[in-house]
Every structure is written in structure tokens, then in C-alpha cells.
Design a protein around this motif. Structure first.
Motif, PDB file in Angstrom:
ATOM      1  N   LYS A 242      -8.504  56.185  33.208  1.00  0.00           N
ATOM      2  CA  LYS A 242      -9.409  55.049  33.040  1.00  0.00           C
ATOM      3  C   LYS A 242     -10.046  54.682  34.381  1.00  0.00           C
ATOM      4  O   LYS A 242      -9.419  54.793  35.431  1.00  0.00           O
ATOM      5  N   LYS A 243     -11.274  54.233  34.303  1.00  0.00           N
ATOM      6  CA  LYS A 243     -11.986  53.759  35.497  1.00  0.00           C
ATOM      7  C   LYS A 243     -12.784  52.518  35.122  1.00  0.00           C
ATOM      8  O   LYS A 243     -13.476  52.503  34.108  1.00  0.00           O
ATOM      9  N   GLN A 244     -12.676  51.480  35.963  1.00  0.00           N
ATOM     10  CA  GLN A 244     -13.442  50.255  35.769  1.00  0.00           C
ATOM     11  C   GLN A 244     -14.161  49.905  37.060  1.00  0.00           C
ATOM     12  O   GLN A 244     -13.570  49.976  38.147  1.00  0.00           O
ATOM     13  N   GLY A 245     -15.429  49.538  36.948  1.00  0.00           N
ATOM     14  CA  GLY A 245     -16.226  49.189  38.117  1.00  0.00           C
ATOM     15  C   GLY A 245     -16.993  47.892  37.894  1.00  0.00           C
ATOM     16  O   GLY A 245     -17.491  47.632  36.793  1.00  0.00           O
ATOM     17  N   ASP A 297     -13.856  48.741  42.319  1.00  0.00           N
ATOM     18  CA  ASP A 297     -13.490  49.900  41.491  1.00  0.00           C
ATOM     19  C   ASP A 297     -12.011  49.832  41.153  1.00  0.00           C
ATOM     20  O   ASP A 297     -11.181  49.469  41.994  1.00  0.00           O
ATOM     21  N   TYR A 299      -8.853  52.128  38.992  1.00  0.00           N
ATOM     22  CA  TYR A 299      -8.469  53.384  38.358  1.00  0.00           C
ATOM     23  C   TYR A 299      -7.096  53.223  37.717  1.00  0.00           C
ATOM     24  O   TYR A 299      -6.231  52.511  38.233  1.00  0.00           O
ATOM     25  N   ARG A 301      -4.115  55.671  35.376  1.00  0.00           N
ATOM     26  CA  ARG A 301      -3.729  56.963  34.800  1.00  0.00           C
ATOM     27  C   ARG A 301      -2.501  56.741  33.925  1.00  0.00           C
ATOM     28  O   ARG A 301      -1.502  56.184  34.387  1.00  0.00           O
ATOM     29  N   LYS A 439     -17.190  50.950  32.480  1.00  0.00           N
ATOM     30  CA  LYS A 439     -15.870  51.293  31.969  1.00  0.00           C
ATOM     31  C   LYS A 439     -15.900  52.724  31.445  1.00  0.00           C
ATOM     32  O   LYS A 439     -16.728  53.067  30.608  1.00  0.00           O
ATOM     33  N   SER A 441     -13.228  55.990  30.124  1.00  0.00           N
ATOM     34  CA  SER A 441     -11.868  56.418  29.764  1.00  0.00           C
ATOM     35  C   SER A 441     -11.922  57.801  29.130  1.00  0.00           C
ATOM     36  O   SER A 441     -12.873  58.135  28.415  1.00  0.00           O
TER      37      SER A 441
END
Length: 483
Positions: A242-245, A297, A299, A301, A439, A441
Motif C-alpha cells: 500500500k502507498k498513500q500520498g 508519503d 507505505y 506492506r 492511494k 494498493s
């Protein structure tokens, strides 16, 4: 003397007459003792007291004793001969044996009647013989051809079983086994034979498999075993990234104003009397002024590795997570239902003797999301974010297959600006603020099945690893002077 001389010719005449009668009677009986046979034909004869047998011309017929009172007579070639049967304590018997060649056309007609309409088999004459040739589609047809060749020595067979027909029969057997619930029984073709491989749980199932093969009319080599099912280890890897910015660019101006006013007035009226009043005022402004650039940012996992061991053909389930109570209100009652979330795995593997494993698999990765929930009265019902996959796959044991892959990307943009001033080119950028949200994923599920038993190295390694981790954890949770 005259009496004697006259008596002697009379006696001689009577003797000759009686001898002639015996000869005629013997000839009549000889005519009745006649066997007509066709070349290649054999007969079994029974005579009381028969001890031995003799044939005049062995090129025409042959005979041998099969034991007490039984004789086998075999027609060798066309012609005529005599058969003599010697009997102990009784008079010998003599027979005439006439052997002729059979008409090929009539023989072909008889063979055709016996064969019927067998697909793939042809009948043709070659000299005084009948030849059967072609490919039989079933074992029943092939066995019928063999029986006809035993019945008619003049019929020769070059018929073989069609290998493609064997495969079709094996497919029909597998379909019948599946419909009968015998999922661990498999029919396979090796050469010109069909073998039944696998296992059944009971002798009743073994009899059921035998009845199915007989009903289809196929001869098979039964290698089925009655006993314990094979065990299958299924390793599943849930890999999620997952990544959120959050990006903020621009200037935020404080334009949120709030205010109130009260006025107090007091004086004397012209006609006498006093009047009074109040007047107050207050004002508040938001001074949240922001300027610059902000980039954030995040992250994450997530890795889940459930492992399940179950018997071939059985179902197994795995759940790592929790349950959320949900109130269900009806007109008559109020009840609570629990909704599972987390990592859920359901599967039903079937393993064959060749190392192939077929699996029905259901996977789910879910989590609570209050933003997707609803409120009904005083009850807050949460929502769920969920990714599921349900499929049927077949792989070789030890091989890994990607069950599913999901990539999800969400992008949002919020724009704030001062009215009128924010629309001015170039200078208007000083009165704007932008917020970018991103977002992403990615979820992938890997499945690796293996056929195992308690002594499999993979199982032994799993047991050793968990014992090692348990011992290590025991030392970590114990008392330490440097804690």
C-alpha cells in the motif's frame, strides 16, 4: 441217410438266410453310424465302457480318448474314413466319418450373423478361409471376435482394439465415477489396457466401481486400494503493498470571520420617565495562514502466509482476524450477527497418483472501514474493505500459481481559492491552495500445493521451525537484569 442228406441242405439254406438277414441288419446299423463333419470341426462322443479308439485315415479325421467313456473326434481334411471304438466287456463299435469342405459363402453368412453390426470389423474370404480384420471399439466386441475364431477353425482374426476407443471408454468411466461420487478413482489407458488407479474409502465403494465398469462393458485392471486418503499441504501467500500520498501546494488565507454586536442606550423621556438599552459588538477571525509546500508519503506492506493440511477430497478453512457484532432488528426480534474479517482461506484439494492436484479455492482479505459504515438509530454498522477470489485450478505438486492479482489506484484533487482574486492570471496563484491525495494498493495471492505425509521433509521442517521460535520467545519474555 436220405433224411440226413435232405436235412443238411435245409439247414444250410436256413443258415444262409439268417446270415443274410444279419448282414442286412448290420449294414443298416452301419448306415445309421455315420458322422458328417466339416474341416476343422470337433465333437465330443460318449460311449459306455470305451477304452480306446482308432481311425482308419488320420488325414481325414483324428480321435483320442479324454478319459473314461469320452472320445474327442476332430475333422482334419476332406474325405471318408472309419472310426472304431473298443469297449471293455462289450462289443466294439464302428462308425463312418465323412469330412467335407464348408462353403465359404455360407460360413461368412454364419459369422456375420454372430458378429452382428460390429463397427470397425470387416469380413472377407481368402481361399477356403474367412478373415476378420479391423479395429474393435470395445473389449466386448473384441472378445466376441475371439469366441467366433474358437468356434470356427476356418475363421482367422487380425482384429485389434482401437487405442482411441480405449481413451473414449476411459473418459466415460471417469465421468461415471465422478457422478457416482468416486472422485479419487481414475481410469487411464496403458497400451491396450485400461487401469483403475486411486483409492476408495470402503469396500462398498470398491464394489460400486466394479459395477460401473461392468455396466459400461469394459474389462479393466483394477489397482484400486481401500484405505487412508492422501494428505495435501497448501501454502498460500497473501502479499499486499500500500502507498498513500498527501501533497499541499499554495497559500491558505484566513477568510473565516465571525462577529456579533450589542448596543446599550439610556436616557430621559420628554414627558418624564427614563429609558435604557444595551449595545455590544464583538468580532472573531481565523488567523490560520499557511504558505509553502508539504509532501507526505506513507507505505505499508502486509504479508500473510496461511498453511493448511487436509485429506484429499475434503474441505479445509483458515481464518486469521476477528468478528464484528452487527445488530439485526426485525419487527419481532432483535438479534446479533457476527461478521468475519481478516484473512480467510477455504479450499478443497483432490490429488491423483500422477502428482496432479485440483483445488477449489476461496480467498478473502478484508478490514474494517468506518467511513463506509452507516448509522441506524443508535446503532453504528461498520463497512468493510474486501478483496476476494474464488476459482478452480489444477497444478502439479510443488508448483506455484498466481491465483489473483489486484492493482488499485485512487487519485483526488482539492482546490481552494479566494473569490475573484484567485481567477487573476499569474497573481491569482497567490490566492490558491491545492491538495493532492493518492492511494495505491496491490494484492497478489500465490498458491503452492504439495502431497505430504508425517515424514515429509517439508512437514518436519515446519515442526522444527515452530519449536525453535517457541524456545526463542520463551527466552525473550523471561526476566532479564538489563530489561
Amino acid at each position: 441217410m436220405k433224411r440226413n442228406s435232405m436235412g443238411t441242405p435245409g439247414v444250410i439254406f436256413l443258415t444262409l438266410l439268417m446270415g443274410t438277414m444279419f448282414v442286412v441288419g448290420g449294414y443298416a446299423r452301419a448306415q445309421e453310424r455315420l458322422y458328417r463333419m466339416v474341416v476343422g470341426e470337433q465333437r465330443t462322443l460318449s460311449f459306455k465302457g470305451a477304452s480306446s479308439v482308432s481311425v482308419g485315415n488320420p488325414k481325414v479325421a483324428d480321435a483320442k480318448s479324454l478319459g473314461k467313456n469320452t472320445i474327442l473326434l476332430y475333422a482334419v481334411g476332406p474325405g471318408r474314413t472309419t472310426l472304431m471304438v473298443m469297449r471293455s466287456g462289450r462289443s466294439n463299435l464302428t462308425f463312418t466319418v465323412v469330412v467335407t469342405k464348408e462353403d465359404v459363402k455360407s460360413l461368412m453368412a454364419e459369422v456375420h450373423k454372430l458378429l452382428g453390426d460390429i463397427e470397425g470389423v470387416t469380413i472377407r474370404p481368402v481361399g477356403d478361409r474367412v478373415i476378420l480384420d479391423g479395429l474393435a471399439f470395445t473389449s466386448e466386441d473384441f472378445n466376441r471376435v475371439k469366441q467366433i475364431t474358437k468356434l470356427y477353425p476356418q475363421v482367422k482374426s487380425f482384429v485389434k482394439i482401437n487405442p482411441n476407443a480405449k481413451k473414449l471408454m476411459a473418459n466415460q468411466l471417469n465421468l461415471a465415477f465422478s457422478q457416482a461420487g468416486l472422485k479419487n478413482v481414475e481410469a487411464s489407458v496403458v497400451g491396450t489396457k485400461i487401469f483403475l488407479e486411486g483409492y476408495v474409502e470402503s469396500k462398498q465403494d470398491l464394489q460400486k466401481a466394479d459395477m460401473i465398469t461392468k455396466a459400461i462393458g469394459e474389462q479393466v485392471e483394477n489397482l484400486l486400494s481401500v484405505g487412508i486418503k492422501r494428505m495435501v499441504l497448501v501454502e498460500v501467500d497473501f502479499v499486499e503493498v500500500k502507498k498513500q500520498g498527501l501533497d499541499k501546494i499554495g497559500i491558505t488565507w484566513p477568510f473565516d470571520l465571525e462577529g456579533s454586536a450589542n448596543i446599550a442606550v439610556q436616557g430621559t423621556l420628554p414627558f418624564g420617565g427614563v429609558y435604557s438599552g444595551t449595545m455590544n459588538h464583538s468580532a472573531k477571525a481565523n488567523t490560520g495562514f499557511a504558505f509553502g509546500f508539504l509532501f507526505t508519503d506513507g507505505y505499508a506492506r502486509v504479508l500473510a502466509q496461511p498453511k493448511l493440511v487436509c485429506a484429499s477430497g475434503e474441505k479445509a478453512e483458515f481464518h486469521a482476524g476477528g468478528e464484528v457484532p452487527i445488530v439485526v432488528v426485525t419487527a419481532m426480534s432483535v438479534s446479533v450477527e457476527y461478521k468475519e474479517f481478516g484473512v480467510i482461506l477455504k479450499l478443497a484439494p483432490i490429488a491423483d497418483r500422477r502428482g496432479n492436484i485440483q483445488m477449489n479455492i476461496y480467498t478473502e482479505v478484508s478490514d474494517l472501514d468506518r467511513s463506509l459504515g452507516v448509522t441506524i438509530g443508535d446503532n453504528d454498522i461498520p463497512g468493510f474493505q474486501k478483496s476476494t477470489a474464488k476459482t478452480n485450478v489444477t497444478v502439479r505438486q510443488g508448483q506455484t500459481i498466481v491465483l489473483s492479482g489486484l492493482f488499485k489506484a485512487v487519485e483526488e484533487k482539492d482546490l481552494s481559492k479566494v473569490p475573484l482574486l484567485g481567477h487573476i492570471p499569474i497573481i491569482g496563484e497567490l490566492f490558491k491552495s491545492r491538495v493532492f491525495k493518492e492511494k495505491k494498493s496491490e494484492l497478489t495471492v500465490f498458491v503452492t500445493p504439495r502431497i505430504v505425509n508425517p515424514s515429509t521433509p517439508k512437514i518436519l521442517k515446519m515442526v522444527s521451525d515452530i519449536k525453535t521460535r517457541y524456545k526463542r520467545a520463551k527466552g525473550e519474555v523471561g526476566f532479564g537484569i538489563f530489561d
